[in-house]
Scaffold this motif. Structure first.
Motif, PDB file in Angstrom:
ATOM      1  N   ALA A  48       8.282  -9.980  -7.566  1.00  0.00           N
ATOM      2  CA  ALA A  48       9.341  -8.988  -7.380  1.00  0.00           C
ATOM      3  C   ALA A  48       9.190  -7.813  -8.342  1.00  0.00           C
ATOM      4  CB  ALA A  48      10.708  -9.643  -7.548  1.00  0.00           C
ATOM      5  N   THR A  49       8.844  -8.104  -9.585  1.00  0.00           N
ATOM      6  CA  THR A  49       8.685  -7.055 -10.599  1.00  0.00           C
ATOM      7  C   THR A  49       7.538  -6.114 -10.236  1.00  0.00           C
ATOM      8  OG1 THR A  49       9.570  -8.469 -12.341  1.00  0.00           O
ATOM      9  CG2 THR A  49       8.199  -6.618 -13.048  1.00  0.00           C
ATOM     10  N   VAL A  50       6.393  -6.683  -9.917  1.00  0.00           N
ATOM     11  CA  VAL A  50       5.217  -5.865  -9.594  1.00  0.00           C
ATOM     12  C   VAL A  50       5.443  -5.147  -8.261  1.00  0.00           C
ATOM     13  CG1 VAL A  50       2.746  -5.921  -9.081  1.00  0.00           C
ATOM     14  CG2 VAL A  50       3.661  -7.302 -10.949  1.00  0.00           C
ATOM     15  N   GLY A  51       6.010  -5.836  -7.278  1.00  0.00           N
ATOM     16  CA  GLY A  51       6.249  -5.227  -5.979  1.00  0.00           C
ATOM     17  C   GLY A  51       7.247  -4.089  -6.000  1.00  0.00           C
ATOM     18  N   ALA A  52       8.058  -4.016  -7.038  1.00  0.00           N
ATOM     19  CA  ALA A  52       9.047  -2.945  -7.172  1.00  0.00           C
ATOM     20  C   ALA A  52       8.485  -1.701  -7.850  1.00  0.00           C
ATOM     21  CB  ALA A  52      10.260  -3.450  -7.950  1.00  0.00           C
ATOM     22  N   MET A  53       7.251  -1.772  -8.325  1.00  0.00           N
ATOM     23  CA  MET A  53       6.653  -0.597  -8.967  1.00  0.00           C
ATOM     24  C   MET A  53       6.507   0.495  -7.907  1.00  0.00           C
ATOM     25  SD  MET A  53       4.029  -2.374 -11.595  1.00  0.00           S
ATOM     26  CE  MET A  53       4.143  -1.067 -12.795  1.00  0.00           C
ATOM     27  N   PRO A  54       6.891   1.733  -8.249  1.00  0.00           N
ATOM     28  CA  PRO A  54       7.019   2.791  -7.244  1.00  0.00           C
ATOM     29  C   PRO A  54       5.827   2.977  -6.296  1.00  0.00           C
ATOM     30  CG  PRO A  54       7.919   3.533  -9.315  1.00  0.00           C
ATOM     31  CD  PRO A  54       7.266   2.201  -9.581  1.00  0.00           C
ATOM     32  N   LYS A  55       4.618   3.051  -6.806  1.00  0.00           N
ATOM     33  CA  LYS A  55       3.470   3.302  -5.925  1.00  0.00           C
ATOM     34  C   LYS A  55       3.168   2.101  -5.034  1.00  0.00           C
ATOM     35  CE  LYS A  55       1.251   6.891  -8.600  1.00  0.00           C
ATOM     36  NZ  LYS A  55       0.048   7.335  -9.277  1.00  0.00           N
ATOM     37  N   LEU A  56       3.259   0.908  -5.594  1.00  0.00           N
ATOM     38  CA  LEU A  56       3.011  -0.279  -4.789  1.00  0.00           C
ATOM     39  C   LEU A  56       4.125  -0.454  -3.759  1.00  0.00           C
ATOM     40  CD1 LEU A  56       1.354  -2.725  -4.048  1.00  0.00           C
ATOM     41  CD2 LEU A  56       2.485  -3.983  -5.887  1.00  0.00           C
ATOM     42  N   LYS A  57       5.352  -0.236  -4.164  1.00  0.00           N
ATOM     43  CA  LYS A  57       6.477  -0.350  -3.236  1.00  0.00           C
ATOM     44  C   LYS A  57       6.320   0.634  -2.081  1.00  0.00           C
ATOM     45  CE  LYS A  57      11.468  -0.271  -2.950  1.00  0.00           C
ATOM     46  NZ  LYS A  57      12.727  -0.084  -3.620  1.00  0.00           N
ATOM     47  N   ALA A  58       5.902   1.851  -2.380  1.00  0.00           N
ATOM     48  CA  ALA A  58       5.694   2.855  -1.330  1.00  0.00           C
ATOM     49  C   ALA A  58       4.613   2.403  -0.356  1.00  0.00           C
ATOM     50  CB  ALA A  58       5.323   4.197  -1.956  1.00  0.00           C
ATOM     51  N   PHE A  59       3.530   1.835  -0.874  1.00  0.00           N
ATOM     52  CA  PHE A  59       2.474   1.335   0.010  1.00  0.00           C
ATOM     53  C   PHE A  59       2.973   0.193   0.879  1.00  0.00           C
ATOM     54  CE2 PHE A  59      -0.752  -1.931   0.784  1.00  0.00           C
ATOM     55  CZ  PHE A  59      -1.579  -1.221   1.650  1.00  0.00           C
ATOM     56  N   LEU A  60       3.677  -0.757   0.269  1.00  0.00           N
ATOM     57  CA  LEU A  60       4.156  -1.916   1.013  1.00  0.00           C
ATOM     58  C   LEU A  60       5.120  -1.518   2.129  1.00  0.00           C
ATOM     59  CD1 LEU A  60       4.726  -4.388  -1.952  1.00  0.00           C
ATOM     60  CD2 LEU A  60       2.808  -4.360  -0.341  1.00  0.00           C
ATOM     61  N   GLU A  61       5.846  -0.442   1.930  1.00  0.00           N
ATOM     62  CA  GLU A  61       6.817   0.022   2.921  1.00  0.00           C
ATOM     63  C   GLU A  61       6.245   1.058   3.885  1.00  0.00           C
ATOM     64  OE1 GLU A  61       9.982   1.447   0.439  1.00  0.00           O
ATOM     65  OE2 GLU A  61      10.726  -0.579   0.020  1.00  0.00           O
ATOM     66  N   SER A  62       4.993   1.461   3.692  1.00  0.00           N
ATOM     67  CA  SER A  62       4.427   2.589   4.434  1.00  0.00           C
ATOM     68  C   SER A  62       3.958   2.280   5.848  1.00  0.00           C
ATOM     69  CB  SER A  62       3.236   3.159   3.656  1.00  0.00           C
ATOM     70  OG  SER A  62       2.139   2.250   3.739  1.00  0.00           O
ATOM     71  N   GLY A  63       3.716   1.034   6.158  1.00  0.00           N
ATOM     72  CA  GLY A  63       3.133   0.709   7.451  1.00  0.00           C
ATOM     73  C   GLY A  63       1.611   0.682   7.422  1.00  0.00           C
ATOM     74  N   ARG A  64       1.002   1.060   6.303  1.00  0.00           N
ATOM     75  CA  ARG A  64      -0.459   1.020   6.171  1.00  0.00           C
ATOM     76  C   ARG A  64      -0.961  -0.370   5.800  1.00  0.00           C
ATOM     77  NH1 ARG A  64      -2.030   4.897   1.816  1.00  0.00           N
ATOM     78  NH2 ARG A  64      -0.059   4.197   0.965  1.00  0.00           N
ATOM     79  N   ARG A  65      -0.051  -1.229   5.407  1.00  0.00           N
ATOM     80  CA  ARG A  65      -0.410  -2.581   5.007  1.00  0.00           C
ATOM     81  C   ARG A  65      -0.787  -3.396   6.250  1.00  0.00           C
ATOM     82  NH1 ARG A  65       3.911  -6.711   2.297  1.00  0.00           N
ATOM     83  NH2 ARG A  65       2.415  -7.985   1.207  1.00  0.00           N
ATOM     84  N   PRO A  66      -1.936  -4.077   6.232  1.00  0.00           N
ATOM     85  CA  PRO A  66      -2.312  -4.887   7.390  1.00  0.00           C
ATOM     86  C   PRO A  66      -1.253  -5.972   7.663  1.00  0.00           C
ATOM     87  CG  PRO A  66      -4.171  -4.647   5.906  1.00  0.00           C
ATOM     88  CD  PRO A  66      -2.965  -4.089   5.194  1.00  0.00           C
ATOM     89  N   GLU A  67      -0.950  -6.166   8.938  1.00  0.00           N
ATOM     90  CA  GLU A  67       0.064  -7.154   9.305  1.00  0.00           C
ATOM     91  C   GLU A  67      -0.411  -8.574   9.012  1.00  0.00           C
ATOM     92  OE1 GLU A  67       2.110  -8.735  13.371  1.00  0.00           O
ATOM     93  OE2 GLU A  67       1.834  -6.580  13.170  1.00  0.00           O
ATOM     94  N   LYS A  68      -1.657  -8.862   9.330  1.00  0.00           N
ATOM     95  CA  LYS A  68      -2.216 -10.193   9.097  1.00  0.00           C
ATOM     96  C   LYS A  68      -2.832 -10.233   7.710  1.00  0.00           C
ATOM     97  CE  LYS A  68      -1.348 -11.734  13.223  1.00  0.00           C
ATOM     98  NZ  LYS A  68      -0.516 -12.850  13.513  1.00  0.00           N
ATOM     99  N   VAL A  69      -2.674 -11.363   7.019  1.00  0.00           N
ATOM    100  CA  VAL A  69      -3.100 -11.431   5.627  1.00  0.00           C
ATOM    101  C   VAL A  69      -4.605 -11.366   5.449  1.00  0.00           C
ATOM    102  CG1 VAL A  69      -1.045 -12.643   4.849  1.00  0.00           C
ATOM    103  CG2 VAL A  69      -3.028 -13.965   5.559  1.00  0.00           C
ATOM    104  N   ASN A  70      -5.384 -11.793   6.442  1.00  0.00           N
ATOM    105  CA  ASN A  70      -6.835 -11.743   6.264  1.00  0.00           C
ATOM    106  C   ASN A  70      -7.477 -10.580   7.002  1.00  0.00           C
ATOM    107  OD1 ASN A  70      -6.735 -12.606   8.876  1.00  0.00           O
ATOM    108  ND2 ASN A  70      -7.549 -14.641   8.479  1.00  0.00           N
ATOM    109  N   GLY A  71      -6.690  -9.764   7.658  1.00  0.00           N
ATOM    110  CA  GLY A  71      -7.188  -8.541   8.271  1.00  0.00           C
ATOM    111  C   GLY A  71      -7.996  -8.717   9.541  1.00  0.00           C
ATOM    112  N   ASN A  72      -8.211  -9.947  10.005  1.00  0.00           N
ATOM    113  CA  ASN A  72      -9.018 -10.114  11.214  1.00  0.00           C
ATOM    114  C   ASN A  72      -8.174 -10.498  12.426  1.00  0.00           C
ATOM    115  OD1 ASN A  72      -8.457 -12.822  10.954  1.00  0.00           O
ATOM    116  ND2 ASN A  72     -10.549 -13.460  10.507  1.00  0.00           N
ATOM    117  N   GLY A  73      -6.864 -10.495  12.271  1.00  0.00           N
ATOM    118  CA  GLY A  73      -5.988 -10.786  13.377  1.00  0.00           C
ATOM    119  C   GLY A  73      -5.796 -12.268  13.677  1.00  0.00           C
ATOM    120  N   LEU A  74      -6.381 -13.126  12.859  1.00  0.00           N
ATOM    121  CA  LEU A  74      -6.290 -14.555  13.124  1.00  0.00           C
ATOM    122  C   LEU A  74      -5.279 -15.277  12.235  1.00  0.00           C
ATOM    123  CD1 LEU A  74     -10.082 -15.375  13.533  1.00  0.00           C
ATOM    124  CD2 LEU A  74      -8.390 -14.994  15.332  1.00  0.00           C
ATOM    125  N   GLY A  75      -4.793 -14.668  11.203  1.00  0.00           N
ATOM    126  CA  GLY A  75      -3.852 -15.367  10.337  1.00  0.00           C
ATOM    127  C   GLY A  75      -3.396 -14.567   9.178  1.00  0.00           C
TER     128      GLY A  75
END
Length: 75
Positions: A48-75
């Motif tokens: 929570a602390t790290v995720g609240a840092m302004p630049k990281l928070k902006a990235f996480l909320e931007s829609g640029r973050r891959p939806e799947k955790v491994n980036g290949n669409g399988l999981g």
């Protein structure tokens, strides 16, 4: 972790690595998912602390973050 960080009183590479590891579990499904992380309140607080840092928070909320955790669409 009285300061909110894993080592010292400012963010370090260890905090970034731990954020990523916890984040993977929080986004996963199954026995290693969010429910399992409830047993680690210090790691959740660090996440929570790290995720609240302004630049990281902006990235996480931007829609640029891959939806799947491994980036290949399988999981």
């Amino acid at each position: 972790m009285a300061t909110g960080f894993s080592v010292g009183n400012k963010i370090s590479i260890a905090d970034i690595q731990l954020f990523d590891l916890v984040d993977l579990h929080l986004r996963a499904t199954g026995p290693c998912g969010p429910e399992a992380m409830q047993a680690f309140p210090h790691l959740l607080r660090l996440h929570a602390t790290v995720g609240a840092m302004p630049k990281l928070k902006a990235f996480l909320e931007s829609g640029r973050r891959p939806e799947k955790v491994n980036g290949n669409g399988l999981g």
